[in-house]
Design a protein around this motif. Structure first.
Motif, mmCIF file in Angstrom:
data_model
loop_
_atom_site.group_PDB
_atom_site.id
_atom_site.type_symbol
_atom_site.label_atom_id
_atom_site.label_comp_id
_atom_site.label_asym_id
_atom_site.label_seq_id
_atom_site.Cartn_x
_atom_site.Cartn_y
_atom_site.Cartn_z
ATOM 1 N N MET A 1 0.991 -1.116 0.037
ATOM 2 C CA MET A 1 -0.081 0.066 -0.152
ATOM 3 C C MET A 1 0.797 1.182 0.003
ATOM 4 O O MET A 1 1.795 1.357 0.916
ATOM 5 N N THR A 2 0.561 2.297 -0.984
ATOM 6 C CA THR A 2 1.377 3.293 -1.016
ATOM 7 C C THR A 2 0.867 4.487 0.182
ATOM 8 O O THR A 2 -0.261 4.210 0.578
ATOM 9 N N PRO A 3 1.528 5.195 0.371
ATOM 10 C CA PRO A 3 1.329 6.329 1.238
ATOM 11 C C PRO A 3 -0.158 7.084 0.929
ATOM 12 O O PRO A 3 -0.923 7.508 1.531
ATOM 13 N N GLN A 4 -0.112 7.334 -0.449
ATOM 14 C CA GLN A 4 -1.299 8.215 -0.926
ATOM 15 C C GLN A 4 -2.469 7.310 -0.701
ATOM 16 O O GLN A 4 -3.551 7.712 -0.670
ATOM 17 N N ASP A 5 -2.126 5.927 -1.211
ATOM 18 C CA ASP A 5 -3.589 5.052 -1.077
ATOM 19 C C ASP A 5 -3.940 5.169 0.500
ATOM 20 O O ASP A 5 -5.204 5.017 0.748
ATOM 21 N N ALA A 6 -3.166 5.023 1.440
ATOM 22 C CA ALA A 6 -3.225 5.012 2.927
ATOM 23 C C ALA A 6 -4.135 5.985 3.348
ATOM 24 O O ALA A 6 -5.029 6.047 4.158
ATOM 25 N N SER A 7 -3.650 7.195 2.694
ATOM 26 C CA SER A 7 -4.210 8.476 3.038
ATOM 27 C C SER A 7 -5.582 8.525 2.741
ATOM 28 O O SER A 7 -6.506 9.106 3.301
ATOM 29 N N GLN A 8 -5.646 8.171 1.320
ATOM 30 C CA GLN A 8 -7.263 8.360 0.764
ATOM 31 C C GLN A 8 -8.254 7.193 1.626
ATOM 32 O O GLN A 8 -9.267 7.777 1.788
ATOM 33 N N GLN A 9 -7.760 6.240 1.779
ATOM 34 C CA GLN A 9 -8.667 5.337 2.713
ATOM 35 C C GLN A 9 -8.858 5.993 4.133
ATOM 36 O O GLN A 9 -10.014 6.011 4.599
ATOM 37 N N ALA A 10 -7.942 6.616 4.702
ATOM 38 C CA ALA A 10 -7.947 7.244 6.100
ATOM 39 C C ALA A 10 -8.927 8.241 5.969
ATOM 40 O O ALA A 10 -9.736 8.502 6.883
ATOM 41 N N LEU A 11 -8.736 9.040 4.828
ATOM 42 C CA LEU A 11 -9.544 10.204 4.593
ATOM 43 C C LEU A 11 -11.218 9.826 4.619
ATOM 44 O O LEU A 11 -12.092 10.306 5.239
ATOM 45 N N GLU A 12 -11.326 8.735 3.580
ATOM 46 C CA GLU A 12 -12.685 8.223 3.618
ATOM 47 C C GLU A 12 -13.283 7.681 4.778
ATOM 48 O O GLU A 12 -14.517 7.879 5.208
#
Length: 213
Positions: A1-12
Motif C-alpha cells: 500500500m502506498t502512502p497516497q492510498d493509505a491517506s485516501q482510505q484514512a480520509l474516507e
C-alpha cells in the motif's frame, strides 16, 4: 500500500462522521454492545486504543458489528501493526510517526492516521505522501488556533485533532478548513461502559454525530 492510498482510505474513514470515538476498553465483553451503541448513534468509525490487555480482543469483537469500521489506536511498533491487523482492525492510528511504523503499516496494507503536532512533522509526512494526519495532542499543542496556523502554509494536509477535544470545543476544530473530523473519548465514558449503559452512550454518540463541520 502506498502512502497516497493509505491517506485516501484514512480520509474516507474520517469522512464517515464528525467524531471518531477514542476508546479505552478494559473488558472484551463490552466490545460488541459498545460498538453497536456507537454505530446506532451515528458514529461508525471506532478507534480502540491498545492500552489495555483486552484491547485486541475488543477489536475482534467490534469487527463483527455490522456498519462499524474498527481501527486500532496507539500503534507504536511493527508488532502492534501485525497484531491489530490480525485482530480485525481496518485502520490504524498513532500518536506520532516513525519510518519503521510507516513501513510496517504500508507492508500490512493497514491505512494509518499518523500523528503530527508541528509543521515540520506534517511536512515530513507530506513529503512521504501522507495527507491525512492526526493532530496530537491537540489542546496541549495549541488547540484550534495552532492547527489553523499550520494549515495556512500547508493546505494540502488534513487533520483529525485528538487529545483534549470535547463536546464544548469540538465544533471549533470542525470549523477549520483543514479538519475532517475529531477524535474524542467523551462519547464512551468509563462509568457508562462499566455499567453497560448502552442507551446513554448511544445518546452521546447521536449528539456527537450531529455536530456541524
Amino acid at each position: 500500500m502506498t502512502p497516497q492510498d493509505a491517506s485516501q482510505q484514512a480520509l474516507e474513514i474520517c469522512q464517515l462522521a464528525p467524531i471518531v470515538p477514542v476508546l479505552v476498553v478494559d473488558d472484551a465483553r463490552h466490545g460488541e454492545p459498545l460498538a453497536r451503541a456507537l454505530v446506532a448513534g451515528g458514529l461508525p468509525a471506532l478507534e480502540v486504543t491498545l492500552r489495555t490487555p483486552d484491547a485486541l480482543d475488543v477489536i475482534a469483537e467490534m469487527a463483527q458489528v455490522e456498519g462499524g469500521v474498527v481501527g486500532a489506536g496507539t500503534l507504536l511498533t511493527p508488532q502492534d501493526v501485525v497484531a491489530a491487523k490480525e485482530a480485525g482492525a481496518l485502520f490504524g492510528v498513532s500518536p506520532g510517526a516513525t519510518d519503521r511504523l510507516l513501513d510496517a503499516c504500508e507492508d500490512a496494507e493497514l491505512p494509518l492516521l499518523p500523528g503530527a503536532a508541528t509543521a515540520t512533522e506534517a511536512m515530513r509526512l507530506l513529503e512521504r505522501g501522507y495527507t491525512m494526519l492526526k493532530f496530537f495532542p491537540a489542546e496541549a499543542s495549541g488547540g484550534a488556533v495552532a492547527l489553523k496556523a499550520i494549515g495556512a502554509p500547508i493546505p494540502q494536509v488534513s487533520f483529525c485533532p485528538t487529545g483534549g477535544v470535547s463536546l464544548t470545543n469540538a465544533e471549533t476544530y470542525l470549523s477549520l478548513p483543514n479538519v475532517v473530523c475529531a477524535g474524542g473519548s467523551w462519547v464512551a465514558p468509563k462509568d457508562k461502559v462499566d455499567e453497560g449503559d448502552w442507551a446513554a452512550i448511544e445518546d452521546l454518540a447521536r449528539a456527537a454525530a450531529a455536530l456541524s463541520r
